[in-house]
Design a protein around this motif. Structure first.
Motif, PDB file in Angstrom:
ATOM      1  N   LEU A   1      -3.999   7.042 -11.002  1.00 50.19           N
ATOM      2  CA  LEU A   1      -3.526   6.057 -10.034  1.00 50.19           C
ATOM      3  C   LEU A   1      -2.068   5.686 -10.284  1.00 50.19           C
ATOM      4  O   LEU A   1      -1.543   5.855 -11.384  1.00 50.19           O
ATOM      5  CB  LEU A   1      -4.392   4.790 -10.109  1.00 50.19           C
ATOM      6  N   SER A   2      -1.417   5.152  -9.254  1.00 54.12           N
ATOM      7  CA  SER A   2      -0.025   4.719  -9.396  1.00 54.12           C
ATOM      8  C   SER A   2       0.262   3.588  -8.423  1.00 54.12           C
ATOM      9  O   SER A   2      -0.553   3.282  -7.550  1.00 54.12           O
ATOM     10  CB  SER A   2       0.930   5.890  -9.133  1.00 54.12           C
ATOM     11  N   HIS A   3       1.413   2.949  -8.583  1.00 55.06           N
ATOM     12  CA  HIS A   3       1.862   1.955  -7.611  1.00 55.06           C
ATOM     13  C   HIS A   3       3.379   1.988  -7.551  1.00 55.06           C
ATOM     14  O   HIS A   3       4.054   2.562  -8.417  1.00 55.06           O
ATOM     15  CB  HIS A   3       1.335   0.554  -7.942  1.00 55.06           C
ATOM     16  N   GLU A   4       3.928   1.387  -6.514  1.00 63.04           N
ATOM     17  CA  GLU A   4       5.372   1.388  -6.301  1.00 63.04           C
ATOM     18  C   GLU A   4       5.992   0.139  -6.914  1.00 63.04           C
ATOM     19  O   GLU A   4       5.502  -0.978  -6.730  1.00 63.04           O
ATOM     20  CB  GLU A   4       5.702   1.442  -4.802  1.00 63.04           C
ATOM     21  N   LEU A   5       7.081   0.333  -7.628  1.00 62.82           N
ATOM     22  CA  LEU A   5       7.812  -0.773  -8.230  1.00 62.82           C
ATOM     23  C   LEU A   5       9.263  -0.746  -7.761  1.00 62.82           C
ATOM     24  O   LEU A   5       9.785   0.308  -7.387  1.00 62.82           O
ATOM     25  CB  LEU A   5       7.762  -0.678  -9.755  1.00 62.82           C
ATOM     26  N   LYS A   6       9.895  -1.904  -7.809  1.00 60.60           N
ATOM     27  CA  LYS A   6      11.300  -1.997  -7.412  1.00 60.60           C
ATOM     28  C   LYS A   6      12.196  -2.087  -8.645  1.00 60.60           C
ATOM     29  O   LYS A   6      11.862  -2.750  -9.625  1.00 60.60           O
ATOM     30  CB  LYS A   6      11.521  -3.220  -6.521  1.00 60.60           C
ATOM     31  N   THR A   7      13.329  -1.424  -8.568  1.00 60.48           N
ATOM     32  CA  THR A   7      14.324  -1.519  -9.626  1.00 60.48           C
ATOM     33  C   THR A   7      15.190  -2.749  -9.366  1.00 60.48           C
ATOM     34  O   THR A   7      15.102  -3.394  -8.318  1.00 60.48           O
ATOM     35  CB  THR A   7      15.221  -0.273  -9.666  1.00 60.48           C
ATOM     36  N   SER A   8      16.028  -3.091 -10.325  1.00 59.95           N
ATOM     37  CA  SER A   8      16.929  -4.237 -10.155  1.00 59.95           C
ATOM     38  C   SER A   8      17.962  -3.974  -9.066  1.00 59.95           C
ATOM     39  O   SER A   8      18.632  -4.899  -8.601  1.00 59.95           O
ATOM     40  CB  SER A   8      17.642  -4.533 -11.478  1.00 59.95           C
TER      41      SER A   8
END
Length: 288
Positions: free
Chosen positions: A192-199
């Motif tokens: 499984l995975s999910h989307e993350l935001k960078t700075s």
């Protein structure tokens, strides 16, 4: 083949920056005598190395006052006795005034420390266990399984299966990796995975495998929360997981966490063998 994810790249940059800092010269730095790292075991005159982004992993080995210094050894940055549950990347060894020191990086902590305050992070090969009870006892009590215990808190009531854990890890038997094909229903949570935001506002995909493979970048509790976040964003809420467990699904869990399986008794640093005899460095499965 191991693929470098975003967290790997960040970790490499951090390690590179720390090692690069040794190039700065001053009067104290001139007393440093560097030693090369040697990964793995020497077989047929060839070094068998772990992931090429890894440095030897160590644990804190004292409950007494022991100081982590700045590079010039003029300031005590931290007292290592306050970091009993921190894992350390030991990036370089050197001699200063006849004593061997390691350059270390842990959870938002870095500096230079006497080698005797650290011990190699060693875990057991999953193939060494003979029963569910022996493996569960290991998960519940061994120092190398701190992250496993943090993750297990999100699977209350689950029955841990040694067989499923071995198969999820892809343990090699007779030169072939074990599979989960003998189970009728398999949920590979590690995929499984999910989307993350960078700075910077951009996004990237964070996989469960990547999260479990690099606990050094954060605390075990935080990594476990990331694991739960991935589970929830993919529909595996606590209610969903409890329902699956009630249906007879068992849990397979294997988290190497960058540890070795054996360590030499001599040398600075100690030679650490990281050949786990498994296809995967981490595994999290539900199956029946």
């Amino acid at each position: 083949m191991f693929k470098m994810g975003s967290k790997t790249a960040v970790l490499l940059m951090l390690l590179g920056a720390a090692v690069g800092g040794l190039a700065v010269t001053n009067a104290s730095a001139k007393t440093f005598k560097s030693y090369p790292w040697k990964y793995g075991l020497k077989k047929n005159k060839v070094w068998t190395a772990p992931r090429d982004d890894a440095a030897p992993l160590y644990y804190t080995n004292t409950k007494k006052n022991g100081y982590i210094w700045n590079r010039s050894f003029t300031k005590k940055l931290h007292n290592i006795k306050n970091y009993q549950y921190t894992s350390w990347y030991a990036q370089k060894s050197f001699k200063r005034n006849g004593k061997v020191y390691y350059q270390v990086t842990g959870n938002k902590v870095s500096g230079y420390v006497w080698h005797g305050y650290l011990t190699p992070a060693i875990s057991k090969q999953i193939g060494s266990f003979k029963s569910d009870s022996s493996y569960i006892n290991y998960l519940e009590n061994d120092k190398s399984q701190k992250l496993s215990r943090a993750v297990l808190k999100y699977f209350p009531g689950a029955t841990v299966s040694l067989d499923l854990s071995r198969r999820g890890a892809g343990q090699f038997v007779n030169n072939r990796a074990m599979t989960t094909s003998n189970y009728t229903s398999v949920i590979n949570l590690t995929s499984l995975s999910h989307e993350l935001k960078t700075s910077y506002g951009s996004t990237y995909s964070e996989t469960m495998m990547n999260t479990l493979d690099f606990p050094i970048t954060s605390t075990n509790a935080h990594v476990a929360k990331e694991v739960n976040s991935i589970l929830v964003k993919n529909g595996y809420t606590q209610k969903k997981i409890k329902g699956l467990i009630n249906q007879g699904y068992k849990l397979g869990i294997y988290i190497n966490g960058g540890t070795g399986i054996t360590a030499g008794k001599k040398g600075y640093p100690w030679t650490i063998n990281t050949n786990t005899n498994t296809m995967n460095t981490s595994a999290l499965y539900l199956a029946k």
